[in-house]
Design a protein around this motif. Structure first.
Motif, PDB file in Angstrom:
ATOM      1  N   VAL A 110       0.947  -1.180   0.177  1.00 37.18           N
ATOM      2  CA  VAL A 110      -0.071  -0.027   0.170  1.00 37.18           C
ATOM      3  C   VAL A 110       0.973   0.994  -0.011  1.00 37.18           C
ATOM      4  N   ASN A 111       1.886   1.402   1.022  1.00 40.32           N
ATOM      5  CA  ASN A 111       2.609   2.354   1.013  1.00 40.32           C
ATOM      6  C   ASN A 111       3.435   2.689  -0.503  1.00 40.32           C
ATOM      7  N   SER A 112       4.092   1.663  -1.029  1.00 43.48           N
ATOM      8  CA  SER A 112       4.566   1.795  -2.050  1.00 43.48           C
ATOM      9  C   SER A 112       3.665   2.410  -3.310  1.00 43.48           C
ATOM     10  N   ILE A 113       2.656   1.966  -3.439  1.00 42.46           N
ATOM     11  CA  ILE A 113       1.656   2.564  -4.310  1.00 42.46           C
ATOM     12  C   ILE A 113       1.227   4.035  -4.143  1.00 42.46           C
ATOM     13  N   LEU A 114       1.023   4.377  -2.606  1.00 41.37           N
ATOM     14  CA  LEU A 114       0.804   5.660  -2.355  1.00 41.37           C
ATOM     15  C   LEU A 114       1.782   6.728  -2.437  1.00 41.37           C
TER      16      LEU A 114
END
Length: 561
Positions: A110-114
């Motif tokens: 999730v953090n990678s996408i955000l």
């Protein structure tokens, strides 16, 4: 094997962030699954993930093209596309059997996408000319369209004082937003230059000497410039500053006037370039794509305590103000140019004959089609019918074969119906004015402005002013309330997992549940939506958070008194 969501795992696809998305499994991110689907390898990895007993979109005949299968409604032209309600037709005719197996993105995923598009810049307190009232800014983007139609820009004015920051929301494609994000700041900077500097720049061009740098850009690596059109863009800009030299009045340029002139002149150049065309076939098609697509713009110019916001369209600028008790207030520094703005409707009706009073705005859209009432490009709402036909007939085949470009809006009698002229708001910064948020409508459609300012304010200060948990009419058991309080405690402790205020805000915009807290499960599902569904739930989101230097602003105020 089909991995498409079954009828029980998908809600009616309307853009409401409070609706549940899926009650069961969620497919992996599109970019991870599609290659596996195409190569039939997905079955080897997720053994019994989902079986389809009826033909589904991904199981249809290979003779159908991708365009037949894909349903992505154009953002600003909802009436020209299939209504969202029709999507339910695809749902009822399917029967699925699925295992209780679940797949969610992990927090690192999730953090990678955000964080993929986040960018931060810290401004030196003293730049050699003056103290800066801007500490720095954070920006980020989260796409829903493929490709993303939003753009962002930030730059420091080198020959004058101040910073420029802006967000640009494209529609009918990204071409116009891309062009405006590259060009508008140059037009503004040139409009602000004194006569002597303009002459110096023109003389340098004439003699072949190096030009004075006008802007220092602050860009994410993904924020590119169009190299192919750079010469064309430069020639148009040079013509503009030559006219400013000829029209010299000897008076100091007013920032408000400079902003208005820059917006209008760039839009005029976009229109003129499309009419004239270019011998280069690639450039000829590019300028036409820019002109026939459109973009809104919300731009801030910060110089000391003087903050000017120029807005064209429905993106917004919101000021975060910290009150004496530490709470946060949202002060709007822009107005939406759409059907919710009564003064805009009155302006449109006044600019056209009384016979068009009922047709100029229909179904809350300009001529029943366009949601923003001000925008760059969109020559279909500005050119005469004869001019549109002539340009299309003499243009490249790609343009002539495009049904949208050939479509004439209904009740099109007295163009232009659309303008790029911005509305300007000037605000004198005060020590309690802590930050400015510039964002496209993808943010404001999902969150109230007061919540937006509160979340950013608490993130920047690290101080959380908790209010009683609102359950919004839901019946909540004691155990559920305990869970909500535990979740709140975890949310506070993890508030600083984001190093970027815009990323933190996007996390809330996409992942907030009905109780106003970030739900990782919901966030995972929203970020896992394939391209065909993502646009039904939300729009592209682009955010710039500008943090002000209260000490410098306070000192400037004291000097004025």
């Amino acid at each position: 094997m089909c991995v498409c969501p079954g009828p029980r795992r998908i809600a009616i696809p309307v853009r409401n962030p409070r609706l549940p998305l899926f009650s069961d499994a969620m497919p992996a991110p599109t970019q991870l699954l599609l290659p596996l689907i195409r190569s039939c390898e997905i079955g080897k990895i997720y053994n019994t993930a989902c079986y389809c007993h009826h033909k589904h979109l991904c199981c249809l005949s290979p003779h159908l093209t991708h365009n037949h299968l894909r349903y992505v409604p154009p953002k600003k032209f909802a009436t020209l596309s299939r209504p969202k309600e029709n999507f339910s037709q695809f749902i009822h005719a399917r029967n699925y059997v699925s295992t209780p197996q679940r797949f969610y993105l992990t927090p690192p995923q999730v953090n990678s996408i955000l964080k993929a598009n986040e960018y931060s810049f810290k401004v030196p307190e003293f730049d050699g000319k003056n103290l800066s009232s801007v500490l720095g800014f954070d920006s980020n983007q989260l796409p829903a369209n493929a490709p993303i139609e939003d753009r962002r820009s930030a730059a420091t004015c080198l020959q004058t004082r101040g910073m420029l920051l802006g967000v640009f929301d494209g529609h009918a494609g990204c071409a116009c937003a891309q062009a405006v994000s590259e060009r508008l700041f140059y037009y503004i900077a040139v409009s602000l230059l004194p006569h002597e500097t303009l002459l110096e720049i023109e003389n340098a061009v004439e003699s072949g000497r190096a030009l004075l740098p006008i802007l220092q850009w602050h860009k994410h690596p993904n924020d590119y410039f169009s190299k192919e059109a750079s010469k064309l863009y430069f020639n148009s800009l040079r013509t503009y500053w030559q006219e400013l030299i000829d029209l010299n009045t000897g008076e100091t340029t007013d920032v408000k006037e400079a902003l208005i002139n820059a917006f209008k002149r760039l839009d005029n150049d976009i229109s003129l370039e499309a009419q004239v065309g270019d011998p280069n076939s690639f450039l000829n098609y590019l300028v036409l794509r820019v002109a026939f697509s459109g973009a809104t713009a919300c731009v801030a110019h910060v110089d000391g305590v003087d903050l000017h916001v120029a807005n064209t369209g429905d993106s917004r600028a919101m000021l975060g103000v910290q009150e004496e008790d530490g709470s946060w207030s949202a002060v709007a520094l822009s107005y939406d140019h759409n059907a919710q703005n009564e003064s805009e409707i009155a302006r449109l009706k006044m600019e056209h004959p009384k016979s068009e009073e009922k047709s100029v705005v229909k179904q809350d859209r300009l001529l029943g089609l366009l949601m923003p009432f001000r925008a760059f490009g969109d020559v279909k709402f500005k050119w005469s019918i004869d001019l549109q036909k002539r340009v299309i007939e003499t243009g490249p085949d790609q343009l002539n074969d495009n049904e949208y470009t050939k479509f004439i809006p209904p009740n099109y009698h007295t163009p232009p119906y659309l303008t790029a002229e911005p509305e300007i708001i000037h605000h004198k910064l005060r020590p309690q004015d802590k930050f400015l948020i510039l964002a496209t409508d993808g943010l404001w459609e999902t969150m109230h402005r007061q919540d937006v300012v509160r979340i950013v304010g608490e993130y920047l200060t690290g101080v959380h002013h908790e209010e009683p948990i609102a359950v919004g009419g839901y019946k909540v058991t004691l155990g559920q309330m305990h869970g909500l309080l535990t979740e709140r405690r975890a949310r506070v402790s993890s508030a600083f997992e984001d190093q970027n205020a815009a990323t933190h805000l996007i996390r809330h915009a996409v992942g907030n549940n009905e109780f106003g807290t970030v739900d990782h499960e919901r966030l995972s599902k929203m970020l896992s939506l394939p391209e065909e569904l993502a646009r039904m739930y939300r729009d592209d989101i682009t955010i710039i958070v500008v943090q002000f230097n209260s000490h410098v602003i306070g000192a400037c105020q004291n000097e004025e008194f």
